[in-house]
Design an enzyme around this catalytic site. Structure first.
Site, PDB file in Angstrom:
ATOM      1  N   HIS A   7       0.825  -1.201   0.000  1.00  0.00           N
ATOM      2  CA  HIS A   7       0.000   0.000   0.000  1.00  0.00           C
ATOM      3  C   HIS A   7       0.864   1.258   0.000  1.00  0.00           C
ATOM      4  O   HIS A   7       2.048   1.200   0.274  1.00  0.00           O
ATOM      5  CB  HIS A   7      -0.955   0.017   1.200  1.00  0.00           C
ATOM      6  CG  HIS A   7      -0.297   0.225   2.523  1.00  0.00           C
ATOM      7  ND1 HIS A   7       0.207  -0.816   3.272  1.00  0.00           N
ATOM      8  CD2 HIS A   7      -0.049   1.349   3.238  1.00  0.00           C
ATOM      9  CE1 HIS A   7       0.722  -0.345   4.388  1.00  0.00           C
ATOM     10  NE2 HIS A   7       0.596   0.966   4.397  1.00  0.00           N
ATOM     11  N   GLU A  56      -3.758   3.832   1.678  1.00  0.00           N
ATOM     12  CA  GLU A  56      -4.116   4.054   3.078  1.00  0.00           C
ATOM     13  C   GLU A  56      -4.283   5.551   3.313  1.00  0.00           C
ATOM     14  O   GLU A  56      -3.374   6.332   3.055  1.00  0.00           O
ATOM     15  CB  GLU A  56      -3.012   3.509   3.986  1.00  0.00           C
ATOM     16  CG  GLU A  56      -3.216   3.813   5.451  1.00  0.00           C
ATOM     17  CD  GLU A  56      -2.002   3.463   6.295  1.00  0.00           C
ATOM     18  OE1 GLU A  56      -1.929   3.945   7.425  1.00  0.00           O
ATOM     19  OE2 GLU A  56      -1.106   2.731   5.823  1.00  0.00           O
ATOM     20  N   HIS A  75       3.995  11.083  -6.403  1.00  0.00           N
ATOM     21  CA  HIS A  75       2.612  10.848  -6.792  1.00  0.00           C
ATOM     22  C   HIS A  75       2.341   9.345  -6.857  1.00  0.00           C
ATOM     23  O   HIS A  75       3.254   8.536  -6.820  1.00  0.00           O
ATOM     24  CB  HIS A  75       2.306  11.497  -8.145  1.00  0.00           C
ATOM     25  CG  HIS A  75       3.099  10.923  -9.272  1.00  0.00           C
ATOM     26  ND1 HIS A  75       4.342  11.383  -9.614  1.00  0.00           N
ATOM     27  CD2 HIS A  75       2.834   9.912 -10.124  1.00  0.00           C
ATOM     28  CE1 HIS A  75       4.809  10.688 -10.641  1.00  0.00           C
ATOM     29  NE2 HIS A  75       3.904   9.774 -10.969  1.00  0.00           N
ATOM     30  N   GLU A 117      -1.450  10.621 -10.864  1.00  0.00           N
ATOM     31  CA  GLU A 117      -1.229  10.575 -12.311  1.00  0.00           C
ATOM     32  C   GLU A 117      -2.238   9.630 -12.939  1.00  0.00           C
ATOM     33  O   GLU A 117      -2.499   8.547 -12.436  1.00  0.00           O
ATOM     34  CB  GLU A 117       0.195  10.077 -12.600  1.00  0.00           C
ATOM     35  CG  GLU A 117       0.511  10.017 -14.069  1.00  0.00           C
ATOM     36  CD  GLU A 117       1.940   9.547 -14.340  1.00  0.00           C
ATOM     37  OE1 GLU A 117       2.304   9.457 -15.525  1.00  0.00           O
ATOM     38  OE2 GLU A 117       2.676   9.266 -13.364  1.00  0.00           O
TER      39      GLU A 117
END
Length: 122
Positions: A7, A56, A75, A117
């Site tokens: 994550h 998260e 990003h 993105e």
């Protein structure tokens, strides 16, 4: 020994606003939540329903000022199967913050100004 992505984390100021944004903009849904008895923070994990990777969102009860994202040179990227429809949705939402037409990509920003993105499926 093999490592796999699990994550990414973003710390956010308004949990409900962020949950609404990620659902509307990217179709992400809550897959797991952790709330300690103290109520000091909430962790919400969002999934895309396709991969095991999650985002998260961390909400801290005492946090009141925006996070310092520096120059925001990081990003998370999302691949989409209908790039044109995604672009139109994000344009309508007013969340497109940068476009690179040469590369065929664009970025949206979430309520806390994290950049995401958007890339076409190839």
């Amino acid at each position: 020994m093999k490592f796999r992505f699990n994550h990414n984390n973003f710390n956010i100021l308004d949990l409900e606003k962020s949950l609404k944004f990620y659902q509307e903009a990217l179709g992400l849904v809550e897959v797991k939540r952790f709330e300690p008895p103290s109520g000091d923070f909430i962790l919400v994990y969002l999934g895309d329903g396709v991969t095991e990777h999650s985002l998260e969102l961390t909400w801290l009860k005492e946090r009141t000022k925006p996070y310092d994202l520096g120059e925001n040179e990081f990003h998370v990227a999302f691949m989409v199967d209908d790039f044109e429809a995604a672009y139109e949705r994000h344009k309508k939402m007013g969340c497109i913050c940068y476009e690179n037409k040469e590369m065929g990509i664009y970025f949206i920003n979430d309520p806390d100004n994290y950049w995401l993105e958007i890339v076409p499926q190839k």
